[in-house]
Motif scaffolding. Structure first.
Motif, mmCIF file in Angstrom:
data_model
loop_
_atom_site.group_PDB
_atom_site.id
_atom_site.type_symbol
_atom_site.label_atom_id
_atom_site.label_comp_id
_atom_site.label_asym_id
_atom_site.label_seq_id
_atom_site.Cartn_x
_atom_site.Cartn_y
_atom_site.Cartn_z
ATOM 1 N N ASP A 172 23.795 11.188 -14.268
ATOM 2 C CA ASP A 172 22.552 10.894 -13.567
ATOM 3 C C ASP A 172 22.448 9.399 -13.347
ATOM 4 O O ASP A 172 22.201 8.643 -14.284
ATOM 5 C CB ASP A 172 21.358 11.392 -14.396
ATOM 6 N N ARG A 174 20.229 7.532 -11.783
ATOM 7 C CA ARG A 174 18.932 6.877 -11.947
ATOM 8 C C ARG A 174 18.626 6.643 -13.431
ATOM 9 O O ARG A 174 18.227 5.560 -13.844
ATOM 10 C CB ARG A 174 17.823 7.729 -11.315
ATOM 11 N N LEU A 175 18.838 7.682 -14.208
ATOM 12 C CA LEU A 175 18.604 7.532 -15.652
ATOM 13 C C LEU A 175 19.530 6.455 -16.225
ATOM 14 O O LEU A 175 19.161 5.713 -17.129
ATOM 15 C CB LEU A 175 18.835 8.881 -16.363
ATOM 16 N N TYR A 277 11.404 8.213 -19.085
ATOM 17 C CA TYR A 277 11.828 8.469 -17.716
ATOM 18 C C TYR A 277 12.542 9.818 -17.576
ATOM 19 O O TYR A 277 12.219 10.628 -16.712
ATOM 20 C CB TYR A 277 12.729 7.336 -17.222
ATOM 21 N N GLY A 278 13.512 10.023 -18.517
ATOM 22 C CA GLY A 278 14.259 11.287 -18.469
ATOM 23 C C GLY A 278 13.328 12.469 -18.679
ATOM 24 O O GLY A 278 13.430 13.503 -18.009
ATOM 25 N N GLY A 280 10.246 12.633 -17.912
ATOM 26 C CA GLY A 280 9.516 12.829 -16.664
ATOM 27 C C GLY A 280 10.342 13.631 -15.670
ATOM 28 O O GLY A 280 9.858 14.580 -15.052
ATOM 29 N N GLU A 281 11.615 13.266 -15.570
ATOM 30 C CA GLU A 281 12.495 13.990 -14.638
ATOM 31 C C GLU A 281 12.634 15.453 -15.033
ATOM 32 O O GLU A 281 12.709 16.333 -14.182
ATOM 33 C CB GLU A 281 13.886 13.329 -14.603
ATOM 34 N N HIS A 284 9.856 17.324 -13.864
ATOM 35 C CA HIS A 284 10.006 17.630 -12.444
ATOM 36 C C HIS A 284 11.206 18.502 -12.157
ATOM 37 O O HIS A 284 11.574 18.709 -11.012
ATOM 38 C CB HIS A 284 10.119 16.329 -11.617
ATOM 39 N N HIS A 285 11.856 18.942 -13.228
ATOM 40 C CA HIS A 285 13.046 19.803 -13.104
ATOM 41 C C HIS A 285 14.174 19.156 -12.321
ATOM 42 O O HIS A 285 14.943 19.827 -11.651
ATOM 43 C CB HIS A 285 12.674 21.161 -12.475
ATOM 44 N N THR A 286 14.235 17.813 -12.349
ATOM 45 C CA THR A 286 15.370 17.161 -11.688
ATOM 46 C C THR A 286 16.437 16.774 -12.699
ATOM 47 O O THR A 286 17.465 16.198 -12.378
ATOM 48 C CB THR A 286 14.910 15.891 -10.936
ATOM 49 N N LEU A 287 16.166 17.069 -13.971
ATOM 50 C CA LEU A 287 17.130 16.703 -15.010
ATOM 51 C C LEU A 287 17.171 17.805 -16.052
ATOM 52 O O LEU A 287 16.147 18.426 -16.343
ATOM 53 C CB LEU A 287 16.698 15.384 -15.671
#
Lengths: 597, 582
Positions: A172, A174-175, A277-278, A280-281, A284-287
């Motif tokens: 990932d 961004r992370l 941050y992670g 949060g992702e 949002h089910h992006t991670l």
């Protein structure tokens, strides 16, 4: 050696000097294959650590979440495999790099030692032995780390960092960026720490050197301290030096006390950011949770190599300072040079001629002035004179321990500067008055390790000089151990051994500096006989202290303040009532009297 | 551990700071172990119903926990490790105080290098024990207890499995460490063999060169270097095991957590957060457990070092004040009497001095001559008690010198030894060595007597010129005259010159003797010399031969006696004649 610590060793040079480094790397060149191999292994092994958090990510996301027992077991097996593989490779890698370090310093050490063997007597006159020893031993030693961990391990650290970054961005990006946001602080902190620690390290070394030289000096001068009743004052002075050393050390503790917790703190911030941050992702089910899991482990892994890099820095620094000293010695060219086209010696007869020879250790203080004399093959010349007349200098010249300033020295009408030193010395043996014995056996002290000299020849030589008797009385005979400097042997015995040494080498020309030290009559008789045997059939120059030697000489040269004042036979010279006559009364008359008794 | 017990008093002095250190360790570890718990909660919450707000709180909690841990970790080092430096300081200070008082006999049998190695290596080994070893054992112990407690509360079963490899790990580190230490000793031995070889080679370089043995020496050294390499690689074989073994065993724990823990998660018996916490806890335990094995080795080495140090600490002063010392004696007049004095350096060595009887009256000058080894230096060393007589009595002003306070005796005795030793300090400080403070006026005066002042004026910075490596190198004669000045500066009642003019030319010597005569008017002087010119004006000349007084009298008497003295006299006349020839 501690004198050393004081001056040359207190200087702590640059941590990196490209010139020195280039020269040092030259020594690794023959082992280029090892280096390449080690670096290859490194790339491989440094991936095995970072692959594990990735595997745990798989375990969490693919198998635990999907309740796949077999999958989980598979991952566990994979983890185990990577672990075992890493352990194995790591072992061989360490072994290899250490070997690389050891073999490289061995080459350098052997080269340096061989270099010192070529240095002229002049070098040894002006350099304390301890210093040269330190160069060959300790200084070279501190290079081993550079060659082993220094060169190869720096790659390892860098590879590990690269692999971790690779995995992180793959998972990932961004992370990754969020996690890495603490990096600038870490890098800044580390470089600040490195700078501080480096300054401090210099202080620590400086104060340690002071402490050591203080102790060294005051132990050597302990008698002065005690005689002048200064124990209390010196204890206070010592407290000052000791205190300074303590202070710089406490300073160093401070830096480390700040640095390590700071690194941990930064890593905790990174962890916190991952959660924030992670997390949060994930919401949002992006991670996936597995990625979060992996990242927490990567942060932990990432900081170690960066921290270690500063340690490597210290290694470099010490190595640079040592290599500078080593190379300085290696570049010392205090040689007595051999001629470009040496004249070979054949069938040496042993005719010696000094032709207007003048010599000074330090110009213009001439210790020998215009010395001229001739010795025919087989003759013995005795040189006599008061202390400081220049007798010892004469014998130093003939084997080219020093080169003369003016005039010529001829062997069989050949200028000795036209002859290769080694060849010249093969025909000449010097027996010095201060006998030097090496640690080893009686035998090895007679043949000096020359296997061409057979045991039979050794015994024969010892018999000839009358040393055989006492040697065979020793428990192990010729194999009896000789301790440092021959401390277990008497002065007379040591002399006999050195005579045997000279006989065993069977020189054409013998240079003998007779010992003055008094020995018991029995040994004295032995030695007198031995000297007679030594001189038979050889050209000889003897610095004579024995009446018998002088009386038997074909010619006596009387040296006085660097010049030849009288020359002739014993009775002739006595009749002249000059210097020789006085010397005779001073040094030899007693011997005559005791002989008559 | 018995030897290290000697350190108790040093620890006691720093008790308070150490206790603070232990408290800080506790707090710091609390912070450290709290962090994984937050992570556990966060991950568990994330799987169900976390809010962004909660995430921020978790993040702050993590940072705060780590901040507490970090601040106190800083304080731990600032207390426990700092204390180790305090103790090192004290220990070295005591070591030095002790060394200084040991008798000459001790220094004769011990090399400077040997003492230096105790002062550096051994004290360092002990400090390693006091600082890092103490810190890590306390830290390990506290951390281990807390973490295991938490782990058990989270999952007793998983705790059991994961902890299985750890004791092995600790034991392995200890064992390998021991093994490595042995190999290390072997390496050191080879290294010192190599050093000795080089040392001998350079000392005997002339022999080697004249017999053209350089090649052989190279080969031998090469052989030795290879042996050294082999010894090193021998150690590397074990040493290289450490790292792989460490992560193999610790990695094994992590795998067990992943696998067995994973199964439990699938079965719903355990949360993923707990697994995370476990993995981090394992990471936190690894280093302390490794440290534990390492600490064991440090302790062993410190114990051995302390044993060597204790041996030195147990050396007796031999020569010092005791209950028989007459404290009322404040000064010395200078009457010396040897009564049947005999002396030897130890019980198994022959006597150096035998049955010496001699009276030296205050204000007189006595000269001692004799061949090398006749006992001259031993004789005069007895007066300032560098050695004590082994038989008979030595009296000063009618009192046995053993009863005179040592400081009074030495303050009043100016001994100029054969080997002039100067410190690397300024000329002024060197010459003022026996004074409470540097005194330029006085030093100038005594340097005039010793004829050293002329030289000093030629030095770049006069009396402030540094002597030794960093300054100028003095010639033998200058050193001797410096030593004479230093001895004169203390205004001694008794002045002893041990062959102190040997490197001074005869003309200068005469000048010095002339001035000394005035200076020494009311003092006792004892001169050792090889030169007739030095001794001929003495009130009494003594010839020592094989430890006994062979001849005694004035110059004229002894010349008339036609013995050893007369022989020396005639020879020196001849030498002088030779010297004057050109």
């Amino acid at each position: 050696m501690p004198e050393d610590i004081k001056n040359e060793d207190e200087i702590l040079g640059k941590a990196y000097d490209s010139k020195l480094m280039k020269r040092l790397l030259g020594y690794v060149k023959p082992y280029k294959k090892y280096v390449v191999f080690a670096i290859l292994l490194n790339t491989l092994v440094s991936a095995l650590g970072p692959v594990r958090p990735y595997l745990t990510k798989l375990a969490v996301d693919e198998h635990i979440v999907n309740k796949n027992y077999n999958g989980l077991a598979e991952v566990a097996l994979l983890l185990l495999a990577s672990l075992v593989l890493q352990a194995l490779i790591q072992y061989f890698l360490t072994y290899f790099t250490q070997y690389l370090g050891q073999i490289t310093i061995l080459d350098l050490r052997v080269q340096l030692f061989a270099h010192t063997q070529k240095l002229a007597a002049k070098f040894f006159d002006k350099t304390p032995i301890g210093r040269t020893v330190t160069r060959v031993t300790n200084d070279i030693e501190s290079l081993s780390e550079l060659f082993s961990s220094g060169i190869v391990m720096v790659f390892s650290d860098i590879f590990i960092i690269l692999w971790i970054l690779g995995f992180m961005f793959f998972l990932d990006w961004r992370l990754s960026l969020v996690t890495l946001s603490v990096m600038p602080f870490l890098i800044y902190g580390t470089s600040l720490f490195r700078k501080k620690v480096r300054e401090n390290y210099r202080d620590v070394r400086k104060h340690l050197a002071r402490l050591n030289s203080y102790m060294q000096e005051h132990i050597s001068g302990i008698n002065v301290v005690q005689i002048f009743n200064k124990e209390d004052v010196e204890l206070k002075n010592f407290a000052g030096v000791n205190e300074d050393y303590k202070k710089v050390n406490i300073q160093s503790i401070f830096y480390y006390a700040i640095f390590y917790p700071t690194v941990e703190f930064l890593s905790a911030i990174a962890t916190g950011l991952i959660i924030w941050y992670g997390g949060g992702e994930i919401l949002h089910h992006t991670l996936s949770i597995g990625v979060l899991f992996a990242f927490i482990q990567y942060t932990e892994m990432f900081f170690r190599p960066i921290r270690d890099l500063s340690e490597k820095y210290n290694i470099m620094q010490t190595a640079m300072a040592s290599s500078e000293r080593v190379f300085k010695l290696l570049d010392d060219k205090t040689f007595i040079y051999d001629p470009a086209n040496p004249i070979p010696l054949n069938n040496v007869k042993g005719k010696i001629e000094f032709n207007n020879v003048s010599f000074a250790y330090n110009e213009p203080e001439y210790v020998l002035k215009n010395i001229s004399f001739k010795i025919n093959p087989g003759e013995t010349v005795a040189i006599v004179g008061a202390t400081g007349a220049g007798k010892t200098s004469i014998i130093n010249l003939f084997t080219r321990f020093y080169d003369i300033n003016k005039g010529k020295i001829l062997l069989d009408n050949i200028d000795i500067r036209e002859i290769q030193k080694e060849e010249l010395r093969k025909y000449v043996s010097i027996v010095l008055q201060d006998v030097f014995l090496f640690t080893g056996t009686i035998k090895s002290n007679i043949n000096l390790g020359n296997s061409d000299i057979s045991d039979a020849k050794i015994v024969e030589a010892a018999k000839l000089v009358g040393a055989d008797k006492f040697i065979s009385e020793l428990t192990k005979g010729y194999d009896e151990e000789v301790k440092e400097r021959g401390s277990t042997l008497s002065v007379g015995q040591k002399q006999l051994i050195s005579f045997a040494r000279a006989i065993a080498y069977d020189p054409r020309i013998l240079i003998l500096d007779e010992a003055t030290s008094s020995i018991d009559t029995e040994t004295e008789i032995l030695i007198q006989k031995a000297i007679e045997k030594l001189l038979v059939g050889r050209t000889a120059i003897v610095i004579a202290h024995r009446l018998s030697t002088i009386q038997n000489a074909d010619k006596i040269i009387v040296l006085h303040k660097g010049e030849i004042k009288e020359m002739g036979k014993h009775q002739e010279l006595l009749a002249q009532r000059g210097i020789y006559y006085k010397l005779y009364q001073l040094q030899y008359k007693n011997q005559e009297m005791s002989k008559k008794k | 551990m018995t030897n290290l017990l000697k350190l108790k008093k040093y620890f006691a002095r720093n008790k308070k700071m150490l206790l603070w250190g232990f408290l800080f360790t506790l707090i710091s570890n609390a912070g450290t172990v709290y962090l994984p718990l937050v992570l556990k909660n966060a991950i568990n919450k994330l799987q169900v119903d976390a809010t962004p707000h909660q995430l921020v709180i978790y993040c702050i909690e993590i940072i705060l926990a780590s901040l507490v841990a970090g601040v106190f970790r800083f304080l731990i080092r600032q207390t426990i490790i700092v204390v180790s430096r305090y103790i090192e300081y004290d220990l070295r200070q005591d070591f030095w105080a002790h060394i200084q008082k040991l008798p000459m006999r001790y220094f004769q049998n011990t090399t400077t290098g040997n003492l230096m190695s105790h002062a550096t290596n051994d004290i360092n080994a002990v400090r390693n024990f006091i600082g890092p070893a103490v810190m890590y054992s306390v830290d390990t112990f506290i951390r281990l207890i807390i973490i295991i407690g938490i782990m058990i509360s989270l999952s007793p079963q998983l705790t059991f499995y994961t902890l299985i490899p750890l004791p092995f790990l600790s034991y392995a580190v200890y064992k390998i460490g021991q093994h490595i230490h042995l190999k290390y000793v072997a390496i050191q031995e080879k290294f010192s063999e190599m050093t000795t070889r080089a040392q001998e080679n350079y000392s005997g370089i002339r022999v080697i060169k004249s017999y053209v043995r350089e090649e052989y020496e190279n080969e031998e050294f090469n052989k030795l270097s290879h042996e050294y390499l082999e010894k090193n690689m021998d150690m590397v074989k074990s040493q290289a095991l450490i790292m792989p073994m460490l992560f193999l065993l610790t990695g094994l724990s992590t795998i067990l957590v992943m696998w067995l823990g994973g199964i439990k998660v699938i079965q719903g018996q355990l949360s993923l957060g707990v697994i995370t916490a476990f993995i981090i806890y394992l990471g936190l335990l690894i280093w302390p457990i490794i440290a534990f094995g390492w600490v064991m080795n440090i302790i062993q080495q410190a114990e051995a070092s302390m044993k060597r140090l204790n041996k030195i600490f147990n050396e007796k002063y031999e020569i010092s004040d005791n209950e028989n010392t007459d404290k009322t004696i404040k000064d010395i007049k200078g009457d010396i009497e040897f009564k049947n004095v005999s002396f030897r350096y130890s019980d198994d060595l022959p006597y150096i001095l035998k049955d010496i009887n001699l009276k030296i009256e205050s204000g007189s000058t006595v000269a001692i001559m004799g061949y090398t080894g006749s006992g001259k230096t031993s004789f005069i060393n007895l007066i300032p008690r560098l050695y004590d007589v082994t038989g008979g009595e030595l009296l000063i002003d009618g009192t046995n010198i053993k009863n005179i306070p040592l400081s009074v005796l030495r303050k009043n005795t100016g001994l100029v030894q054969q080997e002039s030793f100067l410190f690397s300090d300024s000329i002024l400080n060197n010459l003022s060595y026996g004074l409470p403070a540097p005194d330029l006026e006085k030093i100038k005066k005594v340097s005039d007597i010793s004829q050293f002042s002329k030289d000093i004026n030629d030095f770049p910075e006069g009396y402030e010129t540094l002597v030794g490596e960093r300054g100028i190198t003095l010639s033998g004669g200058q050193k001797q005259r410096a030593s004479i000045s230093r001895a004169l500066a203390i205004d001694p009642a008794i002045l002893i010159l041990d062959d102190s003019f040997s490197a001074v030319d005869t003309h200068t010597e005469e000048e010095i003797l002339k001035r000394l005569k005035v200076f020494m008017q009311n003092r006792t002087s004892i001169l050792i010399s090889h030169r007739i010119s030095t001794v001929k004006d003495a009130d009494k000349i003594i010839i020592l031969d094989n430890g006994i007084i062979a001849e005694e009298g004035t110059h004229e008497e002894l010349v008339a006696l036609n013995g050893i003295y007369a022989d020396l006299y005639y020879k020196q006349l001849l030498e002088k004649e030779l010297e004057e020839l050109n």
